[in-house]
Motif scaffolding. Structure first.
Motif, PDB file in Angstrom:
ATOM      1  N   UNK A  50      66.094 -92.122-105.720  1.00 34.51           N
ATOM      2  CA  UNK A  50      67.380 -91.821-105.094  1.00 34.51           C
ATOM      3  C   UNK A  50      68.219 -93.092-105.092  1.00 34.51           C
ATOM      4  N   UNK A  51      69.461 -92.933-104.699  1.00 28.12           N
ATOM      5  CA  UNK A  51      70.380 -94.069-104.558  1.00 28.12           C
ATOM      6  C   UNK A  51      70.932 -94.027-103.129  1.00 28.12           C
ATOM      7  N   UNK A  52      70.121 -94.421-102.160  1.00 29.75           N
ATOM      8  CA  UNK A  52      70.538 -94.297-100.761  1.00 29.75           C
ATOM      9  C   UNK A  52      71.661 -95.274-100.399  1.00 29.75           C
ATOM     10  N   UNK A  53      72.472 -94.851 -99.473  1.00 27.21           N
ATOM     11  CA  UNK A  53      73.548 -95.696 -98.943  1.00 27.21           C
ATOM     12  C   UNK A  53      72.984 -96.380 -97.713  1.00 27.21           C
ATOM     13  N   UNK A  54      72.661 -97.643 -97.844  1.00 30.58           N
ATOM     14  CA  UNK A  54      71.963 -98.327 -96.763  1.00 30.58           C
ATOM     15  C   UNK A  54      72.870 -99.183 -95.886  1.00 30.58           C
ATOM     16  N   UNK A  55      74.089 -99.469 -96.333  1.00 25.74           N
ATOM     17  CA  UNK A  55      74.935-100.390 -95.565  1.00 25.74           C
ATOM     18  C   UNK A  55      76.076 -99.705 -94.820  1.00 25.74           C
ATOM     19  N   UNK A  56      76.009 -98.389 -94.645  1.00 28.39           N
ATOM     20  CA  UNK A  56      77.079 -97.668 -93.957  1.00 28.39           C
ATOM     21  C   UNK A  56      76.979 -97.853 -92.451  1.00 28.39           C
ATOM     22  N   UNK A  57      78.102 -98.179 -91.855  1.00 31.98           N
ATOM     23  CA  UNK A  57      78.185 -98.247 -90.399  1.00 31.98           C
ATOM     24  C   UNK A  57      79.323 -97.351 -89.951  1.00 31.98           C
ATOM     25  N   UNK A  58      79.078 -96.581 -88.932  1.00 36.23           N
ATOM     26  CA  UNK A  58      80.087 -95.692 -88.374  1.00 36.23           C
ATOM     27  C   UNK A  58      81.301 -96.529 -87.963  1.00 36.23           C
ATOM     28  N   UNK A  59      82.507 -96.097 -88.331  1.00 38.13           N
ATOM     29  CA  UNK A  59      83.703 -96.844 -87.912  1.00 38.13           C
ATOM     30  C   UNK A  59      83.777 -96.966 -86.389  1.00 38.13           C
ATOM     31  N   UNK A  60      84.252 -98.101 -85.912  1.00 41.52           N
ATOM     32  CA  UNK A  60      84.283 -98.383 -84.477  1.00 41.52           C
ATOM     33  C   UNK A  60      85.131 -97.383 -83.698  1.00 41.52           C
ATOM     34  N   UNK A  61      86.143 -96.816 -84.329  1.00 44.19           N
ATOM     35  CA  UNK A  61      87.016 -95.895 -83.598  1.00 44.19           C
ATOM     36  C   UNK A  61      86.453 -94.473 -83.504  1.00 44.19           C
ATOM     37  N   UNK A  62      85.291 -94.220 -84.091  1.00 48.36           N
ATOM     38  CA  UNK A  62      84.629 -92.919 -83.959  1.00 48.36           C
ATOM     39  C   UNK A  62      83.825 -92.946 -82.653  1.00 48.36           C
ATOM     40  N   UNK A  63      84.284 -92.208 -81.667  1.00 45.86           N
ATOM     41  CA  UNK A  63      83.612 -92.225 -80.364  1.00 45.86           C
ATOM     42  C   UNK A  63      82.324 -91.403 -80.397  1.00 45.86           C
ATOM     43  N   UNK A  64      81.477 -91.642 -79.448  1.00 41.83           N
ATOM     44  CA  UNK A  64      80.227 -90.877 -79.311  1.00 41.83           C
ATOM     45  C   UNK A  64      80.538 -89.395 -79.115  1.00 41.83           C
ATOM     46  N   UNK A  65      81.583 -89.101 -78.360  1.00 38.99           N
ATOM     47  CA  UNK A  65      81.962 -87.714 -78.118  1.00 38.99           C
ATOM     48  C   UNK A  65      82.286 -86.996 -79.427  1.00 38.99           C
ATOM     49  N   UNK A  66      82.946 -87.688 -80.337  1.00 39.18           N
ATOM     50  CA  UNK A  66      83.328 -87.099 -81.624  1.00 39.18           C
ATOM     51  C   UNK A  66      82.122 -86.985 -82.554  1.00 39.18           C
ATOM     52  N   UNK A  67      81.241 -87.962 -82.542  1.00 37.42           N
ATOM     53  CA  UNK A  67      80.172 -88.019 -83.545  1.00 37.42           C
ATOM     54  C   UNK A  67      78.834 -87.432 -83.111  1.00 37.42           C
ATOM     55  N   UNK A  68      78.671 -87.075 -81.863  1.00 36.03           N
ATOM     56  CA  UNK A  68      77.353 -86.638 -81.402  1.00 36.03           C
ATOM     57  C   UNK A  68      76.840 -85.384 -82.104  1.00 36.03           C
ATOM     58  N   UNK A  69      77.737 -84.565 -82.613  1.00 36.48           N
ATOM     59  CA  UNK A  69      77.289 -83.357 -83.325  1.00 36.48           C
ATOM     60  C   UNK A  69      77.384 -83.515 -84.839  1.00 36.48           C
ATOM     61  N   UNK A  70      77.694 -84.703 -85.311  1.00 41.66           N
ATOM     62  CA  UNK A  70      77.837 -84.932 -86.744  1.00 41.66           C
ATOM     63  C   UNK A  70      76.561 -85.539 -87.322  1.00 41.66           C
ATOM     64  N   UNK A  71      76.112 -85.001 -88.428  1.00 38.61           N
ATOM     65  CA  UNK A  71      75.014 -85.612 -89.157  1.00 38.61           C
ATOM     66  C   UNK A  71      75.537 -86.757 -90.012  1.00 38.61           C
ATOM     67  N   UNK A  72      74.636 -87.450 -90.670  1.00 40.76           N
ATOM     68  CA  UNK A  72      75.017 -88.595 -91.498  1.00 40.76           C
ATOM     69  C   UNK A  72      75.976 -88.207 -92.624  1.00 40.76           C
ATOM     70  N   UNK A  73      75.716 -87.076 -93.281  1.00 42.93           N
ATOM     71  CA  UNK A  73      76.576 -86.657 -94.389  1.00 42.93           C
ATOM     72  C   UNK A  73      77.990 -86.374 -93.879  1.00 42.93           C
ATOM     73  N   UNK A  74      78.103 -85.746 -92.720  1.00 40.81           N
ATOM     74  CA  UNK A  74      79.424 -85.491 -92.141  1.00 40.81           C
ATOM     75  C   UNK A  74      80.139 -86.798 -91.816  1.00 40.81           C
ATOM     76  N   UNK A  75      79.420 -87.770 -91.270  1.00 42.64           N
ATOM     77  CA  UNK A  75      80.022 -89.075 -90.975  1.00 42.64           C
ATOM     78  C   UNK A  75      80.521 -89.749 -92.257  1.00 42.64           C
ATOM     79  N   UNK A  76      79.701 -89.688 -93.305  1.00 41.11           N
ATOM     80  CA  UNK A  76      80.109 -90.274 -94.584  1.00 41.11           C
ATOM     81  C   UNK A  76      81.344 -89.557 -95.127  1.00 41.11           C
ATOM     82  N   UNK A  77      81.352 -88.229 -95.057  1.00 42.49           N
ATOM     83  CA  UNK A  77      82.458 -87.449 -95.600  1.00 42.49           C
ATOM     84  C   UNK A  77      83.756 -87.697 -94.843  1.00 42.49           C
ATOM     85  N   UNK A  78      83.698 -87.690 -93.523  1.00 43.57           N
ATOM     86  CA  UNK A  78      84.904 -87.895 -92.726  1.00 43.57           C
ATOM     87  C   UNK A  78      85.429 -89.315 -92.910  1.00 43.57           C
TER      88      UNK A  78
END
Length: 120
Positions: A50-78
């Motif tokens: 595989x070619x995993x994305x290992x250095x992705x960090x959630x943007x600081x302006x994405x709050x816990x309230x917004x991201x708590x129901x998002x999986x990793x793929x959704x975070x990457x896509x948004x």
């Protein structure tokens, strides 16, 4: 109704997160594929590369309230869609709040989070 298409580009890949970095590494013949030892527990999954994305960090302006129901793929896509809007020069455009346009994106694969069986 008139339609206008404004294209902005973005990528979040194992080769980099900007078009310049991705294309530079591709031109240099680099690859981001590697063996995935954690997949050894899935004998029916024959490819273990595989070619995993290992250095992705959630943007600081994405709050816990917004991201708590998002999986990793959704975070990457948004995140990528947001970067594409910025690339198109529309980040602070009032149209964003009016709901008069959309963003299309694609994903190659989600994730292997549970044991699956092969499709016949």
């Amino acid at each position: 109704m008139n339609r206008v298409v404004v294209t902005g580009l973005s990528s979040i890949t194992a080769l980099g997160n900007t078009w310049d970095s991705v294309f530079a590494r591709m031109r240099a013949g680099e690859t981001a594929t590697r063996h995935m030892p954690e997949w050894e527990g899935f004998p029916e999954l024959r490819p273990k590369m595989a070619a995993p994305i290992s250095d992705f960090e959630k943007p600081a302006h994405f709050s816990r309230k917004v991201t708590r129901s998002m999986g990793r793929v959704a975070l990457l896509a948004v995140t990528s869609a947001e970067n594409a809007v910025e690339d198109a020069g529309l980040k602070n455009d009032p149209l964003l709040k009016e709901g008069g346009f959309g963003v299309a994106y694609g994903s190659v694969i989600a994730r292997l989070s549970c044991k699956t069986r092969p499709v016949d």
